[in-house]
Structures are given as structure tokens and as C-alpha cells.
Design a protein around this motif. Sequence first.
Motif, PDB file in Angstrom:
ATOM      1  N   ASP A   6       0.843  -1.206   0.000  1.00 44.61           N
ATOM      2  CA  ASP A   6       0.000   0.000   0.000  1.00 44.61           C
ATOM      3  C   ASP A   6       0.878   1.256   0.000  1.00 44.61           C
ATOM      4  N   ASN A   7       1.970   1.179  -0.750  1.00 47.99           N
ATOM      5  CA  ASN A   7       2.940   2.273  -0.901  1.00 47.99           C
ATOM      6  C   ASN A   7       3.624   2.652   0.409  1.00 47.99           C
ATOM      7  N   LYS A   8       3.614   1.736   1.380  1.00 48.23           N
ATOM      8  CA  LYS A   8       4.344   1.919   2.626  1.00 48.23           C
ATOM      9  C   LYS A   8       5.413   0.848   2.728  1.00 48.23           C
ATOM     10  N   THR A   9       6.510   1.201   3.353  1.00 50.42           N
ATOM     11  CA  THR A   9       7.648   0.293   3.434  1.00 50.42           C
ATOM     12  C   THR A   9       7.484  -0.685   4.583  1.00 50.42           C
ATOM     13  N   ARG A  10       7.745  -1.963   4.304  1.00 55.43           N
ATOM     14  CA  ARG A  10       7.699  -3.031   5.311  1.00 55.43           C
ATOM     15  C   ARG A  10       9.054  -3.717   5.331  1.00 55.43           C
ATOM     16  N   ASN A  11       9.607  -3.927   6.520  1.00 58.09           N
ATOM     17  CA  ASN A  11      10.925  -4.552   6.673  1.00 58.09           C
ATOM     18  C   ASN A  11      10.802  -5.961   7.246  1.00 58.09           C
ATOM     19  N   ILE A  12      11.572  -6.870   6.687  1.00 60.32           N
ATOM     20  CA  ILE A  12      11.726  -8.219   7.234  1.00 60.32           C
ATOM     21  C   ILE A  12      13.220  -8.442   7.443  1.00 60.32           C
ATOM     22  N   PHE A  13      13.606  -8.952   8.616  1.00 62.15           N
ATOM     23  CA  PHE A  13      15.008  -9.183   8.935  1.00 62.15           C
ATOM     24  C   PHE A  13      15.252 -10.686   9.068  1.00 62.15           C
ATOM     25  N   VAL A  14      16.208 -11.205   8.280  1.00 63.68           N
ATOM     26  CA  VAL A  14      16.468 -12.642   8.264  1.00 63.68           C
ATOM     27  C   VAL A  14      17.978 -12.896   8.301  1.00 63.68           C
ATOM     28  N   TYR A  15      18.323 -14.139   8.598  1.00 62.58           N
ATOM     29  CA  TYR A  15      19.717 -14.570   8.442  1.00 62.58           C
ATOM     30  C   TYR A  15      19.726 -16.077   8.208  1.00 62.58           C
ATOM     31  N   HIS A  16      20.873 -16.590   7.814  1.00 65.40           N
ATOM     32  CA  HIS A  16      21.088 -18.025   7.720  1.00 65.40           C
ATOM     33  C   HIS A  16      22.467 -18.309   8.271  1.00 65.40           C
ATOM     34  N   GLU A  17      22.626 -19.460   8.909  1.00 68.43           N
ATOM     35  CA  GLU A  17      23.920 -19.786   9.495  1.00 68.43           C
ATOM     36  C   GLU A  17      24.998 -19.939   8.434  1.00 68.43           C
ATOM     37  N   SER A  18      24.595 -20.301   7.218  1.00 67.88           N
ATOM     38  CA  SER A  18      25.546 -20.456   6.125  1.00 67.88           C
ATOM     39  C   SER A  18      25.652 -19.168   5.330  1.00 67.88           C
ATOM     40  N   GLY A  19      26.868 -18.634   5.236  1.00 68.01           N
ATOM     41  CA  GLY A  19      27.071 -17.440   4.428  1.00 68.01           C
ATOM     42  C   GLY A  19      26.751 -17.683   2.967  1.00 68.01           C
ATOM     43  N   LYS A  20      27.106 -18.859   2.458  1.00 66.12           N
ATOM     44  CA  LYS A  20      26.809 -19.186   1.064  1.00 66.12           C
ATOM     45  C   LYS A  20      25.306 -19.183   0.813  1.00 66.12           C
ATOM     46  N   GLU A  21      24.547 -19.762   1.735  1.00 66.39           N
ATOM     47  CA  GLU A  21      23.101 -19.868   1.533  1.00 66.39           C
ATOM     48  C   GLU A  21      22.439 -18.493   1.506  1.00 66.39           C
ATOM     49  N   VAL A  22      22.827 -17.604   2.408  1.00 63.86           N
ATOM     50  CA  VAL A  22      22.164 -16.302   2.449  1.00 63.86           C
ATOM     51  C   VAL A  22      22.561 -15.455   1.233  1.00 63.86           C
ATOM     52  N   VAL A  23      23.802 -15.580   0.759  1.00 58.42           N
ATOM     53  CA  VAL A  23      24.204 -14.856  -0.450  1.00 58.42           C
ATOM     54  C   VAL A  23      23.523 -15.457  -1.677  1.00 58.42           C
ATOM     55  N   ASP A  24      23.324 -16.778  -1.689  1.00 56.61           N
ATOM     56  CA  ASP A  24      22.557 -17.402  -2.774  1.00 56.61           C
ATOM     57  C   ASP A  24      21.129 -16.868  -2.816  1.00 56.61           C
ATOM     58  N   TRP A  25      20.505 -16.697  -1.653  1.00 57.18           N
ATOM     59  CA  TRP A  25      19.160 -16.115  -1.610  1.00 57.18           C
ATOM     60  C   TRP A  25      19.171 -14.699  -2.189  1.00 57.18           C
ATOM     61  N   PHE A  26      20.161 -13.930  -1.803  1.00 58.12           N
ATOM     62  CA  PHE A  26      20.281 -12.550  -2.273  1.00 58.12           C
ATOM     63  C   PHE A  26      20.386 -12.507  -3.794  1.00 58.12           C
ATOM     64  N   ASN A  27      21.249 -13.334  -4.354  1.00 61.71           N
ATOM     65  CA  ASN A  27      21.419 -13.324  -5.808  1.00 61.71           C
ATOM     66  C   ASN A  27      20.256 -13.991  -6.528  1.00 61.71           C
ATOM     67  N   ALA A  28      19.565 -14.910  -5.865  1.00 56.73           N
ATOM     68  CA  ALA A  28      18.357 -15.489  -6.457  1.00 56.73           C
ATOM     69  C   ALA A  28      17.274 -14.425  -6.602  1.00 56.73           C
ATOM     70  N   ILE A  29      17.132 -13.569  -5.591  1.00 61.37           N
ATOM     71  CA  ILE A  29      16.175 -12.460  -5.683  1.00 61.37           C
ATOM     72  C   ILE A  29      16.532 -11.558  -6.854  1.00 61.37           C
ATOM     73  N   ARG A  30      17.813 -11.240  -7.008  1.00 63.63           N
ATOM     74  CA  ARG A  30      18.251 -10.400  -8.120  1.00 63.63           C
ATOM     75  C   ARG A  30      18.005 -11.084  -9.463  1.00 63.63           C
ATOM     76  N   SER A  31      18.230 -12.393  -9.524  1.00 65.65           N
ATOM     77  CA  SER A  31      17.997 -13.137 -10.763  1.00 65.65           C
ATOM     78  C   SER A  31      16.532 -13.100 -11.170  1.00 65.65           C
ATOM     79  N   VAL A  32      15.643 -13.374 -10.216  1.00 64.24           N
ATOM     80  CA  VAL A  32      14.203 -13.367 -10.512  1.00 64.24           C
ATOM     81  C   VAL A  32      13.752 -11.957 -10.893  1.00 64.24           C
TER      82      VAL A  32
END
Length: 378
Positions: A205-231
Motif C-alpha cells: 500500500d505504498n508503505k515500506t515493510r521490513n523483514i530481517f532474516v539470516y542463515h547460518e551459512s554465508g553461502k546460503e544467504v548470499v545465494d538467496w540474495f542473488n536469487a532475488i536479483r535473478s528473478v
Amino acid sequence: MAGGNERSMKALKEVWRRAENSLCADCGKPDPDWASSTLGVFICLSCSGIHRNIPSISKVKSLKMDHWDDAQVQFLAKHGNAVTKATYEAHIPIYYYQPTYNDCQVLREQWIRAKYERKEFTKPGKQVPYSDGVKEGILWKRGRDNGQFLPRKFFLSEREGCLKYFTKQDAKEPKINVKIDVINATFQPVKIGNPNGLQITYLKDNKTRNIFVYHESGKEVVDWFNAIRSVQFHYLKVAFPIASDNEIKNRLTRNFLKEGYMEKTGPKQREAFKKRWFTLDHRRLMYFKDPLDAFAKGEVFVGSRENGYSVQKGLPSGTQGNFSWHYGLTIVTPDREYLFTCETESDQLDWIAAFTSIINQAMTPQEYAIEAYFKFKS
């Protein structure tokens, strides 16, 4: 023996002085003074620490303090940053985020490991976990109300053009279902208190919503980041078929221009100034009571100079509100003035520079629409 050392040092300096070796091969930091004797790249001190953690791939030495024998110098001369990059960075997907020295440790480490350890970019069309248009898995998400991090199932789909998360593993309906084109993701290890902390932001609704996440694996969280960019990239390619790949790349995830505490007062400018956490996300200035709040308490649109926006050092004379910080700044908009104070002069100057960089940019048609919404809302 001394002559041989002098000869090696002279040859080393000649290779080191090549223009291609003037920036760190991994993060772009100027004047690298370390090198990998097994990969042949010149790197900065910070990246050398990451290389040192993968000794089976890279052995690093100081260019100033360590001894380099003739064979090692010849190896550097034969390779260097340009030749090595041509091999290990030959086929980087355009959407893949290539970190700089300003980025956090997990991004830089996984970039280095992706290049040299996993060799993800040496062959065209190599299948990697962030490239197939679908990603599903567990991320630890901070609860909006209780502040606890709990495991949640996330699902990213290029075909559906969305990101979902589920509160339970067997849940059929997602807690959220967000269109991929309104999502931003940025690493926030300090704010979240975890080296792999990722902030996912989206508009509702044109308002900003924040979600804060992490993963114990650095590779996994960076993979998520680049997967979002890919999609996002493939979604935007369909939505804007005549746009170039670089134009679309520039519309993918972005780091915030600046974050930090300031004090603010209300529209009457007579109320006491209150300490708030501020985030400048391009033309949106958001403020929160706590840096990890899910929703902003308020947002201010920062337009362009040609449309009547400006930033001024200091507060208007006669400002009545009580404030404990004394380095003020004023955002002038066509409708009102917004008054802030900073704790230090350095903070004040940094905020002014960040606002100035935005105000000096011309507005896009989409930004005019956002400005109209803010004016309507107020």
C-alpha cells in the motif's frame, strides 16, 4: 644472493605497477599490497584474509614485507589481475552482485569463494543455486512483535513473480506473498547483529515493510540474495523488453544511501526533538523508533532541486523545540520544512551530502507519481 633479491624486487615492482594491478582484483580497493602466489592476483589486506581461509586454493604474501623468489615473480608477471579475471570472471551473470570494498564480509567472502573455489563463472551456462528461477528453504526471521528469530520457510518463484514465506513448514497459505518488483534486499550485519543478516524490504500500500532474516551459512544467504536479483532481472526483462541489460541491472537491489540516528521535531516545529533511526532509500526518507522496526513511523519524499526541494545546514532562526544534539539540518520541500539534528558535525555533513546527491538528480515519471501519492497522503 643480494643481487638476486634486488633483481626479484625490481621485477616484482614492475608487475605491481601495471595499471591492471592498481586495484584489488576482488573488491576494487586502490593500491593493493598483497598478492596470491598461486592465483596470480593482486589484492588488498582485507581480501587477503579471506584468501588465507582457503589455503588449498590461494596462498597469499605481502608485497612489501615478504620475500618473493624469481619463480613466484614470473608467475605474477605471467598472470596478474587482467589474465586471472579473464578466466575466473569470464561468465558472471549480469544480475550477480559483485561486491566492493565497502560491502560486508559475507558478500566479499562468498564472491571470492564463488570465483576461485567453486569456479562458478569459468564456463557459460553453469547451473548454480541462484539461477534456475526457483528457490525454497529455511531462513531465520525476526518476529515483528517479540523480536525473536525463528525458522520460517521461504519460497521464491520466477514463474509466479513473487516471494512468499510461511509461518509453519506444512502451511498451505503464505504469511506474505510479495511481488518481486517491489522488493529490495540489502545486507545489514551490524543492525541485525548477525554476520549473515539480510534486510528484505517491500512496499505494501505504498508503505515500506521490513523483514530481517539470516542463515547460518554465508553461502546460503548470499545465494538467496542473488536469487532475488535473478528473478527480478528476468521479471523486468519481460516487463521492459526494450530496456538494455545494464538499465535493468541498475533497477535491481540497492544499498541504502545512508542510515543512522537523528533527532526530529513535528510539523509545528515547537515540539521537543525526538531521537529516531533514519533510513534514506533513494527518495524515501523513513524514520523508525527502533532500527529493527517492521514499519516506519513516517516517510518523507525527497524530490529534486528543480521541483523546489533543498537541504540546508542548520535550523531556521527561532526554532523553539528542545533538542540535545546541536548539528542541525533542514529539508525544504514545496509544502513544508523538516528539521533534524545530528550528534556530530561529521554525521551532519554526511547526511547533507546524501540528501544533496538525491536532490541534484532529475526525477523520473515514476518518482513524480510517488511524489503525488505523498502529497495526497499528507
